[in-house]
Design a protein around this motif. Structure first.
Motif, short mmCIF file in Angstrom:
data_model
loop_
_atom_site.label_atom_id
_atom_site.label_comp_id
_atom_site.label_asym_id
_atom_site.label_seq_id
_atom_site.Cartn_x
_atom_site.Cartn_y
_atom_site.Cartn_z
N ARG A 141 0.82 -1.20 0.00
CA ARG A 141 0.00 0.00 0.00
C ARG A 141 0.86 1.27 0.00
O ARG A 141 0.55 2.26 -0.67
CB ARG A 141 -0.92 0.00 1.23
N LEU A 142 1.96 1.24 0.76
CA LEU A 142 2.86 2.39 0.78
C LEU A 142 3.50 2.61 -0.59
O LEU A 142 3.65 3.75 -1.05
CB LEU A 142 3.94 2.19 1.84
N LEU A 143 3.87 1.51 -1.25
CA LEU A 143 4.46 1.63 -2.58
C LEU A 143 3.45 2.15 -3.59
O LEU A 143 3.81 2.91 -4.51
CB LEU A 143 5.01 0.26 -3.03
N ASN A 144 2.19 1.76 -3.44
CA ASN A 144 1.15 2.30 -4.32
C ASN A 144 1.05 3.81 -4.16
O ASN A 144 0.92 4.55 -5.15
CB ASN A 144 -0.20 1.64 -4.01
N ASP A 145 1.11 4.28 -2.91
CA ASP A 145 1.03 5.71 -2.67
C ASP A 145 2.28 6.41 -3.22
O ASP A 145 2.20 7.50 -3.79
CB ASP A 145 0.90 5.99 -1.17
N LEU A 146 3.43 5.77 -3.03
CA LEU A 146 4.68 6.31 -3.57
C LEU A 146 4.62 6.41 -5.09
O LEU A 146 5.02 7.42 -5.69
CB LEU A 146 5.86 5.44 -3.13
N ASP A 147 4.12 5.35 -5.74
CA ASP A 147 4.04 5.35 -7.20
C ASP A 147 3.07 6.42 -7.69
O ASP A 147 3.32 7.07 -8.73
CB ASP A 147 3.61 3.98 -7.70
N ALA A 148 1.96 6.63 -6.97
CA ALA A 148 1.01 7.66 -7.35
C ALA A 148 1.65 9.04 -7.20
O ALA A 148 1.47 9.93 -8.05
CB ALA A 148 -0.25 7.56 -6.50
N TYR A 149 2.40 9.23 -6.11
CA TYR A 149 3.10 10.50 -5.89
C TYR A 149 4.12 10.75 -7.00
O TYR A 149 4.25 11.87 -7.50
CB TYR A 149 3.80 10.46 -4.53
N ARG A 150 4.82 9.70 -7.38
CA ARG A 150 5.83 9.83 -8.44
C ARG A 150 5.18 10.24 -9.76
O ARG A 150 5.70 11.09 -10.49
CB ARG A 150 6.56 8.50 -8.60
N ALA A 151 4.00 9.64 -10.06
CA ALA A 151 3.30 9.97 -11.29
C ALA A 151 2.81 11.42 -11.27
O ALA A 151 2.93 12.15 -12.26
CB ALA A 151 2.14 9.02 -11.51
N GLU A 152 2.26 11.84 -10.12
CA GLU A 152 1.75 13.21 -10.00
C GLU A 152 2.89 14.23 -10.08
O GLU A 152 2.71 15.34 -10.60
CB GLU A 152 1.00 13.38 -8.68
N SER A 153 4.04 13.87 -9.55
CA SER A 153 5.19 14.79 -9.52
C SER A 153 5.99 14.76 -10.82
O SER A 153 6.90 15.58 -11.00
CB SER A 153 6.11 14.45 -8.35
N ASP A 154 5.66 13.79 -11.68
CA ASP A 154 6.35 13.64 -12.96
C ASP A 154 7.85 13.50 -12.76
O ASP A 154 8.67 14.14 -13.43
CB ASP A 154 6.05 14.84 -13.87
N LEU A 155 8.23 12.62 -11.79
CA LEU A 155 9.64 12.36 -11.49
C LEU A 155 10.04 11.05 -12.14
O LEU A 155 9.49 9.99 -11.83
CB LEU A 155 9.87 12.29 -9.98
N ALA A 156 10.99 11.09 -13.03
CA ALA A 156 11.41 9.88 -13.73
C ALA A 156 12.27 8.98 -12.85
O ALA A 156 12.20 7.76 -12.92
CB ALA A 156 12.17 10.24 -15.01
N ASP A 157 13.10 9.60 -12.02
CA ASP A 157 14.02 8.83 -11.18
C ASP A 157 13.28 8.28 -9.97
O ASP A 157 12.76 9.03 -9.15
CB ASP A 157 15.18 9.71 -10.73
N GLU A 158 13.26 6.93 -9.82
CA GLU A 158 12.52 6.28 -8.74
C GLU A 158 13.11 6.61 -7.38
O GLU A 158 12.37 6.88 -6.41
CB GLU A 158 12.52 4.77 -8.96
#
Length: 413
Positions: free
Chosen positions: A302-319
């Motif tokens: 669940r935390l990774l899902n939130d992290l992945d959503a944040y990454r998509a919203e922030s448009d950050l390519a680097d994980e």
């Protein structure tokens, strides 16, 4: 007195070892829910760490200590062995039994604490899933338990499910590999023990009327066999080998297992696929690698899902960059927003997961995204303050803090 330990805590020397555990003074003890045990067990808190002390015979203590240490090296879900205290002599010269000391698993509950009120069938199903998964993981490591039961298991909440941990290994044995006969014997012992424990819960009025004790014990075995088959069977496919292999590995990853390698052979134009499963914790390890957070498997997912959503919203390519920013801008501010008096209610990963769920339900009701800060404040005032304390804290009374939370959530959320 003689203490055997890989890394002894000097504070252990301050405990009243010349006194039988049954007579230890209350100022040394922690009031914690305790499972059924044939031995005298006491919980103590030293320098912020809670330990469990169990009086037993020396040979048994040494055997269990060695087994728990071996399971720890293998990464098995079990409590951590700390020390053996032997050659104890009372003031009157009487020789006392040795004591096995283990580290208490924070936020964990024995099954009787989980059943402190009548559980719904859905909750019981989650407990059975956790116990079946624990037994499968131990068997994959070559560990024969010999006394699998609800009493010998601790449960931790894991994002709506439970994670199970072995807490008593004195009847166990570690092999390179278990035979089918050894696994069947362990399953039959589990079936018998769980049936008896379920009858006991039913007699105490703690088992939902829709739950049949015999079905409970049979269900653990059924769930074990289903999971074991998924993890170990050799799959035969005639075409589209890559897609079938990827689907199989994905199913295993969703169950929390990693695949180290895949062996394939061709027999009569059929491709035989057998994955080699090495350990549980696919999502746990990814979260730990990215953020340094140590969480249960469902929590990590669940935390990774939130992290992945944040990454998509922030448009950050680097994980890695996205993970660092999510940790410092989202996760840590949420945890810091909880008043000190309430931080003992839930561990941080579970707290964050439940706040995410709370935000979702509030947003569904409002017909729009309510935002993280209002969701945190609502969760603190309306949910968390009424939850029982699940952390081991000496002298803490959950009822003392059941007042509305007046603090405002940090604007950084």
């Amino acid at each position: 007195m003689r203490i055997t330990s890989a890394l002894v805590d000097p504070a252990l020397l301050e405990l009243p070892w010349p006194t039988p555990l049954e007579d230890w003074p209350s100022d040394h003890l922690v009031a914690l829910p305790q499972g059924i045990s044939r031995h005298v067990v006491r919980f103590v808190r030293l320098d912020g760490t809670v330990y469990a002390a169990k009086e037993t015979r020396e040979r048994i203590a040494e055997r269990e200590y060695d087994l728990l240490r071996a399971l720890e090296r293998l990464g098995a879900p079990a409590v951590e062995a700390v020390a053996i205290v032997a050659d104890r002599v009372a003031a009157d010269g009487e020789h006392l039994e040795p004591v096995l000391v283990t580290r208490h698993l924070q936020f964990s509950l024995p099954y009787r604490a989980v059943f402190s009120h009548t559980l719904r069938p859905e909750t019981m199903n989650r407990l059975l899933d956790a116990l079946a998964a624990l037994l499968v993981r131990l068997h994959l490591l070559g560990f024969f338990w010999g006394d699998c039961s609800l009493s010998n298991t601790l449960f931790r909440r894991d994002a709506g499910a439970f994670a199970a941990y072995l807490v008593d290994a004195e009847t166990g044995a570690l092999h390179l590999r278990l035979s089918n006969g050894q696994r069947d014997e362990d399953l039959e012992i589990a079936r018998t023990n769980i049936f008896g424990e379920s009858l006991d819960l039913q007699a105490a009025g703690l088992l939902h009327e829709a739950i049949d004790p015999e079905q409970v014990s049979d269900e653990v075995v059924r769930r074990y066999e289903t999971l074991w088959h998924e993890l170990t069977h050799e799959e035969k496919v005639e075409k589209d080998t890559r897609r079938n292999m990827e689907r199989r590995i994905r199913r295993l990853n969703e169950m929390g297992f990693d695949v180290e390698e895949v062996s394939m052979s061709v027999v009569d134009s059929q491709v035989h696929i057998r994955p080699k499963v090495v350990d549980a914790g696919h999502h746990t390890r990814r979260l730990l690698r990215l953020t340094g957070l140590d969480a249960e498997e469902n929590q990590a997912r669940r935390l990774l899902n939130d992290l992945d959503a944040y990454r998509a919203e922030s448009d950050l390519a680097d994980e890695s960059q996205a993970a660092h920013r999510w940790l410092t801008e989202v996760f840590e501010p949420v945890v810091r927003a909880v008043p000190a008096a309430l931080r003992r209610k839930l561990e941080p990963p579970e707290l964050f997961v439940q706040i995410i769920e709370h935000r979702f339900h509030l947003s569904e009701k409002a017909g729009r995204d309510v935002g993280l800060a209002p969701a945190v404040q609502s969760f603190l005032n309306d949910v968390l303050v009424h939850r029982p304390d699940e952390q081991a804290i000496l002298g803490y009374d959950a009822g003392e803090d059941d007042e509305p939370v007046e603090e405002t959530v940090s604007p950084e959320l």
